[in-house]
Design an enzyme around this catalytic site. Sequence first.
Site, PDB file in Angstrom:
ATOM      1  N   GLU A   1       0.839  -1.200   0.000  1.00  0.00           N
ATOM      2  CA  GLU A   1       0.000   0.000   0.000  1.00  0.00           C
ATOM      3  C   GLU A   1       0.878   1.256   0.000  1.00  0.00           C
ATOM      4  OE1 GLU A   1      -3.283   2.550  -0.020  1.00  0.00           O
ATOM      5  OE2 GLU A   1      -3.049   0.462  -0.609  1.00  0.00           O
ATOM      6  N   GLU A   2       1.932   1.233   0.803  1.00  0.00           N
ATOM      7  CA  GLU A   2       2.863   2.358   0.837  1.00  0.00           C
ATOM      8  C   GLU A   2       3.497   2.548  -0.546  1.00  0.00           C
ATOM      9  OE1 GLU A   2       5.333   3.081   4.551  1.00  0.00           O
ATOM     10  OE2 GLU A   2       6.863   2.463   3.102  1.00  0.00           O
ATOM     11  N   LEU A   3       3.889   1.454  -1.184  1.00  0.00           N
ATOM     12  CA  LEU A   3       4.493   1.527  -2.516  1.00  0.00           C
ATOM     13  C   LEU A   3       3.495   2.076  -3.542  1.00  0.00           C
ATOM     14  CD1 LEU A   3       6.950   0.947  -4.286  1.00  0.00           C
ATOM     15  CD2 LEU A   3       6.081  -1.374  -4.582  1.00  0.00           C
TER      16      LEU A   3
END
Length: 125
Positions: free
Chosen positions: A85-87
């Site tokens: 999700e961060e990526l």
Amino acid sequence: MASSSPSRLQNYDVFVSFRGKDTRRKFASHLYTALRYRNIITFKYDREIEAGDTISDEICQAIQDSRFVVVIISENYATSKWCLEELRMIMDFHTEDMSRVVPIFYGVDPSDVRHQRGSFDTAFQ
């Protein structure tokens, strides 16, 4: 500090994205220390993440407010929904030309990531 976008203030030079259990006390900590030693303003999230946690506003803002993002792709990076999700967020800002992304392959063959082989095959199924 100069901004790549006149309407946006950048608070960090570098945001470091990493899989905690793979690299927190190894590569990520050493990279963070080296960057800080050179007076490079760096964001590295060090709190433990629990299953079901969502990405905090602090992290979203830090990603937005960074000139560069270093993504340390380790063997178990893709097994973390949080990391993925961060990526996704990082790449959304990157495609808007708001930050530059620098991948570091830590103990991983880049072609395994590209072709989703090995641990990346399992993680993406």
